[in-house]
Design an enzyme around this catalytic site. Structure first.
Site, PDB file in Angstrom:
ATOM      1  N   CYS A   9       1.098  -1.621   0.673  1.00  0.00           N
ATOM      2  CA  CYS A   9      -0.187   0.207   0.352  1.00  0.00           C
ATOM      3  C   CYS A   9       0.876   1.007  -0.190  1.00  0.00           C
ATOM      4  CB  CYS A   9      -0.752  -0.098   1.541  1.00  0.00           C
ATOM      5  SG  CYS A   9      -2.135   1.182   1.464  1.00  0.00           S
ATOM      6  N   HIS A  49     -10.413   1.791   0.784  1.00  0.00           N
ATOM      7  CA  HIS A  49      -9.744   3.010   1.458  1.00  0.00           C
ATOM      8  C   HIS A  49     -10.943   3.596   1.106  1.00  0.00           C
ATOM      9  CE1 HIS A  49      -5.831   2.893   2.067  1.00  0.00           C
ATOM     10  NE2 HIS A  49      -5.522   1.871   0.739  1.00  0.00           N
ATOM     11  N   HIS A  78      -9.117  -3.442  -3.145  1.00  0.00           N
ATOM     12  CA  HIS A  78      -8.338  -2.347  -2.316  1.00  0.00           C
ATOM     13  C   HIS A  78      -7.945  -1.013  -2.188  1.00  0.00           C
ATOM     14  CE1 HIS A  78      -4.138  -1.808  -0.542  1.00  0.00           C
ATOM     15  NE2 HIS A  78      -3.834  -0.291  -0.605  1.00  0.00           N
ATOM     16  N   GLU A  79      -8.707  -0.065  -3.157  1.00  0.00           N
ATOM     17  CA  GLU A  79      -8.662   1.199  -3.366  1.00  0.00           C
ATOM     18  C   GLU A  79     -10.353   1.187  -2.724  1.00  0.00           C
ATOM     19  OE1 GLU A  79      -6.840   3.746  -3.536  1.00  0.00           O
ATOM     20  OE2 GLU A  79      -4.860   2.523  -3.591  1.00  0.00           O
TER      21      GLU A  79
END
Length: 138
Positions: free
Chosen positions: A36, A82, A78-79
């Site tokens: 990351c 966030h 993953h994004e």
């Protein structure tokens, strides 16, 4: 969200998703050594669904569905995490996270030394979020 799963300037294609929502995700989970940009030098295995079906809008306001699998699915997830306030280590097993604690503390100290401010979030005081394995509808 804009991402390029290739990760190299001038290569691949940017994927633009406005207000993405996960409609479906595969039950098949695959491990991948993930990193990351928020935690430079920290890499560890994270299990995620192999594919996702995403409902989103493009920059012109047109709604569309996209099926992502493999690395593009991984990068999207993953994004997307966030956007939900979930960090990649929230999805790690306790054993994997334990193996990274010292490295995460080094990053915290580096931040504090460079900024003169206390780290906004310490790994030791972070409440362990039990992030769901998949996403479900949002």
């Amino acid at each position: 969200m804009v991402f390029n799963p290739v990760g190299e300037r001038g290569e691949g294609e940017e994927i633009v998703l406005v207000n993405p929502r996960v409609n479906k995700y595969s039950r098949k989970l695959v491990p991948y050594n993930e990193g990351c940009l928020s935690f430079p030098g920290i890499n560890a295995d994270v299990q995620r669904p192999d594919s996702v079906k995403v409902d989103a809008w493009d920059i012109s306001g047109a709604r569309f569905l996209v099926n992502l699998s493999g690395l593009p699915a991984r990068v999207f997830q993953h994004e997307f995490d966030h956007l939900q306030g979930i960090l990649f280590f929230d999805r790690m097993t306790e054993e994997v996270l334990d193996s990274l604690r010292a490295d995460l503390k080094v990053l915290e100290k580096k931040y504090e030394d460079k900024t003169g401010l206390p780290s906004p979030e310490k790994i030791e005081s972070r409440k362990r979020r039990k992030a769901a394995v998949g996403f479900g509808k949002s």
